[in-house]
Design a protein around this motif. Structure first.
Motif, PDB file in Angstrom:
ATOM      1  N   GLN A   1      29.242  15.783   1.515  1.00 47.98           N
ATOM      2  CA  GLN A   1      29.397  17.158   1.394  1.00 47.98           C
ATOM      3  C   GLN A   1      28.092  17.461   0.371  1.00 47.98           C
ATOM      4  O   GLN A   1      27.177  18.378   0.812  1.00 47.98           O
ATOM      5  N   TYR A   2      27.918  16.740  -0.694  1.00 47.75           N
ATOM      6  CA  TYR A   2      26.782  17.271  -1.608  1.00 47.75           C
ATOM      7  C   TYR A   2      25.406  16.908  -0.636  1.00 47.75           C
ATOM      8  O   TYR A   2      24.541  17.511  -0.586  1.00 47.75           O
ATOM      9  N   LEU A   3      25.101  15.707   0.029  1.00 48.20           N
ATOM     10  CA  LEU A   3      23.863  15.119   0.611  1.00 48.20           C
ATOM     11  C   LEU A   3      23.807  16.002   1.806  1.00 48.20           C
ATOM     12  O   LEU A   3      22.357  16.275   1.852  1.00 48.20           O
ATOM     13  N   SER A   4      24.668  16.401   2.511  1.00 47.43           N
ATOM     14  CA  SER A   4      24.541  17.258   3.713  1.00 47.43           C
ATOM     15  C   SER A   4      23.796  18.619   3.370  1.00 47.43           C
ATOM     16  O   SER A   4      23.058  19.304   3.856  1.00 47.43           O
ATOM     17  N   LYS A   5      24.574  19.412   1.916  1.00 42.59           N
ATOM     18  CA  LYS A   5      23.869  20.468   1.641  1.00 42.59           C
ATOM     19  C   LYS A   5      22.436  20.286   1.256  1.00 42.59           C
ATOM     20  O   LYS A   5      21.904  21.074   1.338  1.00 42.59           O
ATOM     21  N   TRP A   6      22.316  19.044   0.362  1.00 39.27           N
ATOM     22  CA  TRP A   6      20.837  18.866  -0.199  1.00 39.27           C
ATOM     23  C   TRP A   6      19.857  18.916   0.991  1.00 39.27           C
ATOM     24  O   TRP A   6      18.882  19.118   0.781  1.00 39.27           O
ATOM     25  N   TYR A   7      20.300  18.215   2.075  1.00 37.57           N
ATOM     26  CA  TYR A   7      19.527  18.052   3.198  1.00 37.57           C
ATOM     27  C   TYR A   7      19.159  19.093   3.812  1.00 37.57           C
ATOM     28  O   TYR A   7      17.983  19.951   4.051  1.00 37.57           O
ATOM     29  N   ARG A   8      20.289  20.064   3.992  1.00 35.93           N
ATOM     30  CA  ARG A   8      19.879  21.488   4.647  1.00 35.93           C
ATOM     31  C   ARG A   8      19.188  22.297   3.637  1.00 35.93           C
ATOM     32  O   ARG A   8      18.452  22.995   4.175  1.00 35.93           O
ATOM     33  N   ASP A   9      19.182  22.236   2.463  1.00 40.93           N
ATOM     34  CA  ASP A   9      18.333  22.891   1.401  1.00 40.93           C
ATOM     35  C   ASP A   9      16.943  22.468   1.418  1.00 40.93           C
ATOM     36  O   ASP A   9      16.254  22.979   0.590  1.00 40.93           O
ATOM     37  N   GLY A  10      16.690  21.100   1.873  1.00 40.82           N
ATOM     38  CA  GLY A  10      15.392  20.736   1.889  1.00 40.82           C
ATOM     39  C   GLY A  10      14.844  19.814   0.451  1.00 40.82           C
ATOM     40  O   GLY A  10      13.848  19.821   0.172  1.00 40.82           O
ATOM     41  N   VAL A  11      16.044  19.427  -0.045  1.00 42.33           N
ATOM     42  CA  VAL A  11      15.798  18.727  -1.369  1.00 42.33           C
ATOM     43  C   VAL A  11      15.647  17.360  -0.985  1.00 42.33           C
ATOM     44  O   VAL A  11      15.198  16.651  -1.768  1.00 42.33           O
ATOM     45  N   ILE A  12      16.184  16.812  -0.069  1.00 42.13           N
ATOM     46  CA  ILE A  12      15.974  15.226   0.437  1.00 42.13           C
ATOM     47  C   ILE A  12      14.794  15.050   1.365  1.00 42.13           C
ATOM     48  O   ILE A  12      14.475  15.821   2.245  1.00 42.13           O
ATOM     49  N   ASP A  13      14.146  14.161   0.968  1.00 44.77           N
ATOM     50  CA  ASP A  13      12.629  13.802   1.970  1.00 44.77           C
ATOM     51  C   ASP A  13      13.348  13.837   3.606  1.00 44.77           C
ATOM     52  O   ASP A  13      14.189  12.890   3.565  1.00 44.77           O
ATOM     53  N   PRO A  14      12.668  14.391   4.206  1.00 43.49           N
ATOM     54  CA  PRO A  14      13.325  14.539   5.837  1.00 43.49           C
ATOM     55  C   PRO A  14      13.001  13.333   6.439  1.00 43.49           C
ATOM     56  O   PRO A  14      13.514  12.962   7.321  1.00 43.49           O
ATOM     57  N   GLU A  15      12.071  12.324   5.692  1.00 44.32           N
ATOM     58  CA  GLU A  15      11.660  10.849   6.327  1.00 44.32           C
ATOM     59  C   GLU A  15      12.715   9.885   5.885  1.00 44.32           C
ATOM     60  O   GLU A  15      12.279   8.714   5.761  1.00 44.32           O
ATOM     61  N   PHE A  16      13.891  10.252   5.152  1.00 40.58           N
ATOM     62  CA  PHE A  16      14.658   9.264   4.646  1.00 40.58           C
ATOM     63  C   PHE A  16      15.139   8.433   5.428  1.00 40.58           C
ATOM     64  O   PHE A  16      15.481   7.067   5.079  1.00 40.58           O
ATOM     65  N   ILE A  17      15.123   8.458   6.761  1.00 39.08           N
ATOM     66  CA  ILE A  17      15.919   7.693   7.724  1.00 39.08           C
ATOM     67  C   ILE A  17      15.005   6.439   7.858  1.00 39.08           C
ATOM     68  O   ILE A  17      15.438   5.450   8.174  1.00 39.08           O
ATOM     69  N   THR A  18      13.732   6.667   7.693  1.00 41.63           N
ATOM     70  CA  THR A  18      12.450   5.474   7.872  1.00 41.63           C
ATOM     71  C   THR A  18      12.628   4.634   6.562  1.00 41.63           C
ATOM     72  O   THR A  18      12.034   3.589   6.492  1.00 41.63           O
ATOM     73  N   GLY A  19      13.248   4.869   5.444  1.00 39.26           N
ATOM     74  CA  GLY A  19      13.453   4.394   4.218  1.00 39.26           C
ATOM     75  C   GLY A  19      12.170   4.589   3.313  1.00 39.26           C
ATOM     76  O   GLY A  19      11.052   5.379   3.660  1.00 39.26           O
ATOM     77  N   GLU A  20      12.040   4.253   2.052  1.00 39.60           N
ATOM     78  CA  GLU A  20      10.965   4.438   1.280  1.00 39.60           C
ATOM     79  C   GLU A  20       9.906   3.579   1.081  1.00 39.60           C
ATOM     80  O   GLU A  20       8.754   3.883   0.818  1.00 39.60           O
ATOM     81  N   ASN A  21      10.227   2.273   1.803  1.00 42.64           N
ATOM     82  CA  ASN A  21       8.929   1.210   1.818  1.00 42.64           C
ATOM     83  C   ASN A  21       8.600   1.411   3.324  1.00 42.64           C
ATOM     84  O   ASN A  21       9.170   1.388   4.440  1.00 42.64           O
ATOM     85  N   LYS A  22       7.038   1.206   3.266  1.00 47.42           N
ATOM     86  CA  LYS A  22       6.276   1.898   4.541  1.00 47.42           C
ATOM     87  C   LYS A  22       5.694   0.516   4.929  1.00 47.42           C
ATOM     88  O   LYS A  22       4.661   0.521   5.894  1.00 47.42           O
ATOM     89  N   GLY A  23       6.007  -0.668   4.450  1.00 52.78           N
ATOM     90  CA  GLY A  23       5.217  -1.987   4.777  1.00 52.78           C
ATOM     91  C   GLY A  23       4.698  -2.657   3.622  1.00 52.78           C
ATOM     92  O   GLY A  23       4.789  -2.286   2.434  1.00 52.78           O
ATOM     93  N   GLY A  24       4.413  -3.905   3.928  1.00 51.60           N
ATOM     94  CA  GLY A  24       3.945  -4.799   2.917  1.00 51.60           C
ATOM     95  C   GLY A  24       4.986  -5.202   1.951  1.00 51.60           C
ATOM     96  O   GLY A  24       6.302  -5.484   2.377  1.00 51.60           O
ATOM     97  N   TYR A  25       4.886  -5.189   0.765  1.00 47.53           N
ATOM     98  CA  TYR A  25       5.761  -5.977  -0.253  1.00 47.53           C
ATOM     99  C   TYR A  25       7.202  -5.231  -0.287  1.00 47.53           C
ATOM    100  O   TYR A  25       7.060  -3.858  -0.545  1.00 47.53           O
ATOM    101  N   LYS A  26       8.207  -5.744  -0.044  1.00 54.70           N
ATOM    102  CA  LYS A  26       9.426  -4.896   0.614  1.00 54.70           C
ATOM    103  C   LYS A  26      10.061  -4.153  -0.810  1.00 54.70           C
ATOM    104  O   LYS A  26      11.042  -3.193  -0.420  1.00 54.70           O
ATOM    105  N   HIS A  27       9.807  -4.359  -1.914  1.00 51.43           N
ATOM    106  CA  HIS A  27      10.423  -3.903  -3.120  1.00 51.43           C
ATOM    107  C   HIS A  27       9.600  -2.645  -3.704  1.00 51.43           C
ATOM    108  O   HIS A  27       9.850  -2.021  -4.494  1.00 51.43           O
ATOM    109  N   LEU A  28       8.399  -2.172  -2.822  1.00 54.24           N
ATOM    110  CA  LEU A  28       7.736  -0.966  -3.208  1.00 54.24           C
ATOM    111  C   LEU A  28       8.070   0.267  -2.629  1.00 54.24           C
ATOM    112  O   LEU A  28       8.469   0.374  -1.346  1.00 54.24           O
ATOM    113  N   SER A  29       8.423   1.101  -3.362  1.00 61.93           N
ATOM    114  CA  SER A  29       8.843   2.528  -2.915  1.00 61.93           C
ATOM    115  C   SER A  29       7.857   3.407  -2.693  1.00 61.93           C
ATOM    116  O   SER A  29       7.227   3.926  -3.588  1.00 61.93           O
TER     117      SER A  29
END
Length: 528
Positions: A252-280
């Motif tokens: 309930q918290y997370l869905s409200k935060w997403y609806r309010d634009g507080v969560i990065d809309p690209e969260f589904i693809t994760g924080e790491n965009k390639g390369g060393y896997k522990h980099l956010s």
């Protein structure tokens, strides 16, 4: 965990070259057939490939009269690349099983050799001694039906949970403290989103992304997003965290935060965009102001502790990994660690890596040649748990006097020599890092610093560290089903009440059998 004396005891490294003569005496038993030179294929943790002329490899080959052939499998794609080789009929002799739950799968596929226990004790005595004395509860974890198919790789530094990291400069600009409660956290992430914390005049920042969500789930006592099903303990039985009713409130918290634009809309693809896997990269690039990604040593700030420079002088440690990348983009950026914030019932926690990190196994083909398995075990013991300090350091860092030197006669700290002190993963290229981690707590300054951070508290571990037959059969699809349901609720495609329907679907799709087998296993294994 029992802290022990030697700094290099946690050696996951391999091979030494020009090292002390006393190291020869550390071998407890000779190879079964020293006249036979074996070709031994070897898998290992790698950030970079082992070069063909790796000097440390040559040393081990000469010492044990063997030819080591490395499977240079990229760590980020290790399982996929390994399974491809297995499908083509190739089986490595030293078989690294990175995911503990895969031991049973590979044993069922017939690609692992049984390792007689008496052979383990004779030819890998230092490894078995470390496990037996420091983590006795894990001794049998490599057994299937009472027979050893894997040697448990136990990481003592996993007593430290994943850190929670905030942009300190953003908090300071907005006049906000590090959150202590879920309510505090909500205020912070809304401010990170709406009050221009980076001062660029644009509305282009968010509070959190995918990795931060596990801290939210942790405030309700469970972990959800991981590459495995996370089990917890309730009423002395195992439960699957993602199925617990309290997750509905977290959603309930997370869905409200997403609806309010507080969560990065690209969260589904994760924080790491390639390369060393522990980099956010989401955090590094200033998209989000909070994360819980990577381990403590991925977040070392410049000056966190004193270390030895290449001139043999003490100097402030330089920023590492995420912090190094962040400050290279924004030199004024600052970070601060926070404790897990508490939820409505006072629960708190962040994800912790399992103490059982992986398994070292031997491929089925190695058992067909007399003496070959003994030689593999002997090499593994020598490069992983060598009791000689000089040899052990050489197995981890390379040639003494070329790659490293002792900081003092006490042999507690190592100084990396130029240019290797600035070279990423040079150990891979020269052929160290061949072995397995053994449960001896290092006493290096980095770990002493980590011990001051409170990371040994509030870690949420997976209560099931092994696989069961049904988990192998259904696990992959159940994880996909779980992720799909949670993402659908967070993004608003489904209401939080959908969790009840998801639980029924999950259990009907094999989850009930998985849970039953997990509890059958749990009833036979004491809490460690």
């Amino acid at each position: 965990m029992v802290a022990v004396l030697i700094v290099v005891g946690i050696v996951s490294g391999c091979t030494g070259i020009r090292v002390s003569p006393s190291a020869v005496e550390t071998l407890q038993a000779p190879a079964a057939s020293s006249a036979t030179r074996y070709d031994i294929s070897w898998t290992m943790h790698q950030n970079l490939p082992v070069t063909e002329d790796a000097e440390m490899v040559r040393y081990v080959e000469d010492k044990f009269n063997a030819n080591l052939v490395f499977w240079n499998l990229e760590n980020n794609k290790y399982e996929a690349l390994l399974d491809m080789k297995l499908a083509q009929g190739s089986i490595p002799d030293l078989f690294r099983i990175r995911q503990p739950q895969d031991l049973l799968k590979y044993q069922q596929q017939g690609v692992l050799a049984e390792i007689p226990e008496e052979m383990l004790n004779k030819y890998a005595p230092n490894i078995m001694k470390a496990i037996r004395e420091n983590t006795p509860g894990y001794q049998e974890y490599g057994q299937i039906d009472g027979k050893y198919y894997g040697i448990p790789v136990i990481n003592p530094t996993n007593i430290y949970r994943i850190p929670i990291v905030y942009r300190k400069d953003w908090l300071d600009k907005l006049g906000l403290p590090v959150p202590q409660t879920l309510s505090d956290f909500e205020k912070v992430i809304y401010a990170f989103t709406n009050e221009d914390p980076d001062g660029n005049g644009l509305k282009d920042t968010y509070g959190l992304s995918s990795e931060g969500m596990n801290v939210v789930f942790g405030a309700f006592g469970q972990i959800v997003f991981a590459d495995q099903l996370y089990f917890g303990v309730k009423d002395e039985k195992l439960v699957i965290g993602a199925l617990q009713p309290e997750m509905k409130e977290a959603l309930q918290y997370l869905s409200k935060w997403y609806r309010d634009g507080v969560i990065d809309p690209e969260f589904i693809t994760g924080e790491n965009k390639g390369g060393y896997k522990h980099l956010s990269h989401s955090f590094i690039n200033g998209t989000i102001g909070m994360t819980s990604m990577g381990n403590y040593y991925h977040w070392i700030k410049g000056g966190d502790y004193l270390t030895w420079n290449s001139n043999g002088m003490e100097a402030p440690v330089e920023a590492k990994f995420n912090v190094k990348e962040l400050t290279s983009i924004n030199p004024h950026a600052q970070i601060i660690f926070g404790q897990p914030f508490s939820g409505p019932e006072g629960k708190r926690g962040s994800k912790a890596y399992d103490m059982l990190m992986s398994f070292a196994a031997i491929g089925a083909g190695a058992a067909d040649k007399p003496g070959k398995m003994e030689t593999i075990l002997q090499i593994l013991d020598y490069v992983s748990a060598n009791p000689d300090l000089d040899e052990a350091a050489s197995m981890k860092y390379g040639i003494q006097g070329t790659h490293w030197q002792w900081a003092s006669d006490s042999k507690e700290d190592v100084i990396l020599l130029p240019p290797y002190d600035k070279t990423f993963s040079y150990q891979n290229t020269i052929g160290t890092g061949l072995g397995m981690t053994v449960p001896l707590m290092p006493t290096e300054r980095r770990e002493k610093w980590a011990a001051t951070l409170g990371l040994d508290q509030d870690g949420i571990y997976n209560a099931l560290e092994v696989a069961t037959p049904s988990l192998i059969k259904y696990g992959t699809e159940l994880i996909k089903q779980k992720n799909k349901a949670y993402i659908s609720i967070i993004t608003g495609d489904k209401p939080p009440e959908y969790l009840d329907e998801f639980v029924k679907e999950f259990m009907a799709a094999g989850g009930a059998r998985v849970l039953q087998e997990a509890n059958d296993w749990y009833s036979q294994h004491p809490v460690k």
